[in-house]
Design an enzyme around this catalytic site. Sequence first.
Site, PDB file in Angstrom:
ATOM      1  N   GLY A  27       6.343   5.854   2.638  1.00 15.76           N
ATOM      2  CA  GLY A  27       7.389   4.842   2.561  1.00 15.76           C
ATOM      3  C   GLY A  27       8.275   4.757   3.692  1.00 15.76           C
ATOM      4  O   GLY A  27       9.359   4.340   4.004  1.00 15.76           O
ATOM      5  N   ASN A  29       7.659   3.294   6.568  1.00 17.71           N
ATOM      6  CA  ASN A  29       8.129   1.778   7.211  1.00 17.71           C
ATOM      7  C   ASN A  29       9.111   1.146   6.053  1.00 17.71           C
ATOM      8  O   ASN A  29       9.761   0.491   6.669  1.00 17.71           O
ATOM      9  CB  ASN A  29       6.735   1.206   7.338  1.00 17.71           C
ATOM     10  CG  ASN A  29       6.415   1.389   8.889  1.00 17.71           C
ATOM     11  OD1 ASN A  29       6.883   1.164   9.632  1.00 17.71           O
ATOM     12  ND2 ASN A  29       4.953   1.533   8.970  1.00 17.71           N
ATOM     13  N   LYS A 101      -4.466  -1.472  -1.171  1.00 20.61           N
ATOM     14  CA  LYS A 101      -5.387  -2.248  -1.892  1.00 20.61           C
ATOM     15  C   LYS A 101      -5.403  -3.788  -1.421  1.00 20.61           C
ATOM     16  O   LYS A 101      -4.374  -4.158  -0.812  1.00 20.61           O
ATOM     17  CB  LYS A 101      -4.740  -2.457  -3.361  1.00 20.61           C
ATOM     18  CG  LYS A 101      -4.815  -1.182  -4.164  1.00 20.61           C
ATOM     19  CD  LYS A 101      -4.271  -1.235  -5.622  1.00 20.61           C
ATOM     20  CE  LYS A 101      -5.273  -0.293  -6.496  1.00 20.61           C
ATOM     21  NZ  LYS A 101      -6.508  -0.182  -6.622  1.00 20.61           N
ATOM     22  N   ILE A 103      -5.113  -7.702  -1.820  1.00 20.90           N
ATOM     23  CA  ILE A 103      -4.399  -8.769  -2.505  1.00 20.90           C
ATOM     24  C   ILE A 103      -5.257  -9.706  -3.363  1.00 20.90           C
ATOM     25  O   ILE A 103      -6.135 -10.128  -2.985  1.00 20.90           O
ATOM     26  CB  ILE A 103      -3.384  -9.668  -1.661  1.00 20.90           C
ATOM     27  CG1 ILE A 103      -2.606  -8.507  -0.716  1.00 20.90           C
ATOM     28  CG2 ILE A 103      -2.244 -10.217  -2.559  1.00 20.90           C
ATOM     29  CD1 ILE A 103      -1.777  -7.399  -1.575  1.00 20.90           C
ATOM     30  N   ASN A 117       1.084  -8.132   6.990  1.00 18.55           N
ATOM     31  CA  ASN A 117       0.388  -6.630   6.941  1.00 18.55           C
ATOM     32  C   ASN A 117       0.775  -6.095   8.160  1.00 18.55           C
ATOM     33  O   ASN A 117       0.746  -6.897   9.300  1.00 18.55           O
ATOM     34  CB  ASN A 117      -0.799  -6.533   6.493  1.00 18.55           C
ATOM     35  CG  ASN A 117      -1.182  -5.244   6.401  1.00 18.55           C
ATOM     36  OD1 ASN A 117      -0.564  -4.394   5.772  1.00 18.55           O
ATOM     37  ND2 ASN A 117      -2.402  -4.939   6.977  1.00 18.55           N
ATOM     38  N   HIS A 119      -1.012  -3.525  10.885  1.00 17.56           N
ATOM     39  CA  HIS A 119      -2.098  -2.486  10.901  1.00 17.56           C
ATOM     40  C   HIS A 119      -1.914  -1.589  12.273  1.00 17.56           C
ATOM     41  O   HIS A 119      -1.455  -2.080  13.232  1.00 17.56           O
ATOM     42  CB  HIS A 119      -3.575  -3.506  11.195  1.00 17.56           C
ATOM     43  CG  HIS A 119      -4.674  -2.563  11.228  1.00 17.56           C
ATOM     44  ND1 HIS A 119      -5.157  -1.986  10.130  1.00 17.56           N
ATOM     45  CD2 HIS A 119      -5.295  -2.235  12.365  1.00 17.56           C
ATOM     46  CE1 HIS A 119      -6.547  -1.489  10.320  1.00 17.56           C
ATOM     47  NE2 HIS A 119      -6.481  -1.544  11.718  1.00 17.56           N
ATOM     48  N   ASP A 160      -7.788  -7.071   6.912  1.00 19.12           N
ATOM     49  CA  ASP A 160      -7.512  -7.218   8.487  1.00 19.12           C
ATOM     50  C   ASP A 160      -7.715  -8.450   9.306  1.00 19.12           C
ATOM     51  O   ASP A 160      -8.271  -8.179  10.379  1.00 19.12           O
ATOM     52  CB  ASP A 160      -7.815  -6.116   9.141  1.00 19.12           C
ATOM     53  CG  ASP A 160      -7.351  -4.690   8.430  1.00 19.12           C
ATOM     54  OD1 ASP A 160      -6.082  -4.634   7.887  1.00 19.12           O
ATOM     55  OD2 ASP A 160      -7.881  -3.601   8.361  1.00 19.12           O
ATOM     56  N   GLU A 189       5.811   0.630  15.154  1.00 16.75           N
ATOM     57  CA  GLU A 189       6.001   0.085  13.926  1.00 16.75           C
ATOM     58  C   GLU A 189       7.540  -0.089  13.467  1.00 16.75           C
ATOM     59  O   GLU A 189       7.951  -0.986  13.328  1.00 16.75           O
ATOM     60  CB  GLU A 189       5.238   0.946  13.022  1.00 16.75           C
ATOM     61  CG  GLU A 189       3.692   0.835  13.072  1.00 16.75           C
ATOM     62  CD  GLU A 189       2.994   2.012  12.196  1.00 16.75           C
ATOM     63  OE1 GLU A 189       1.747   1.808  11.654  1.00 16.75           O
ATOM     64  OE2 GLU A 189       3.671   2.759  11.604  1.00 16.75           O
TER      65      GLU A 189
END
Length: 202
Positions: A27, A29, A101, A103, A117, A119, A160, A189
């Site tokens: 966690g 990010n 996972k 969605i 998202n 990546h 992705d 990030e």
Amino acid sequence: MHILDFFVQLKKENRMKKMAIFASGSGTNAENIAKYFSDNQSIEVSVVLSNNACAGVHARMSRLKIPSVTFSNEDFADGRPILEKLAEFSVDWIILAGFMKKIPEIVLRNYPSRIINIHPALLPKYGGKGMYGMHVHRAVVASGEKESGITIHYVNERYDEGDIIFQASCPLTPEDTPEDVAAKVHALEYRYFPEVIESLLA
């Protein structure tokens, strides 16, 4: 309010934008995003959802006084319990931060172009199922890439492959290990993900 009424009303209201963060791991990010928006008067992190009861993200959110919820694989596959929880917290946007996972389609339909998202590579390279975290960085080093970076993108039904919103790169050297690449990518990030979220939700 019925769950369907909530999503109709969601499109009409002009109010504080609320995001849910989906996270599977430590966690970092999620914590960075939550801290970034902690004093924001128009955007907030209202809840964190995780598929892992032991994930470090729960302790991080507890310290920040942000609710975190663990869901079962069955509830996630169904999708409707997830939508009910999102409606409970009046969530406008979903942010994936280290979430593993795919969605469910029902969630995608109710949040069109509102699921994001990040990546840890420059898509379309090094994306797809199984390409996450250190798996990505090892592949980048093994291929002798001269750069890596981050890709922030919308989420669709394929891993992705959603439309790219933003990319940032960092140079690599032949001496860089996967751990070195991870550190460089993490820095990108932390710097850019909250800013891009803010620009989309503002």
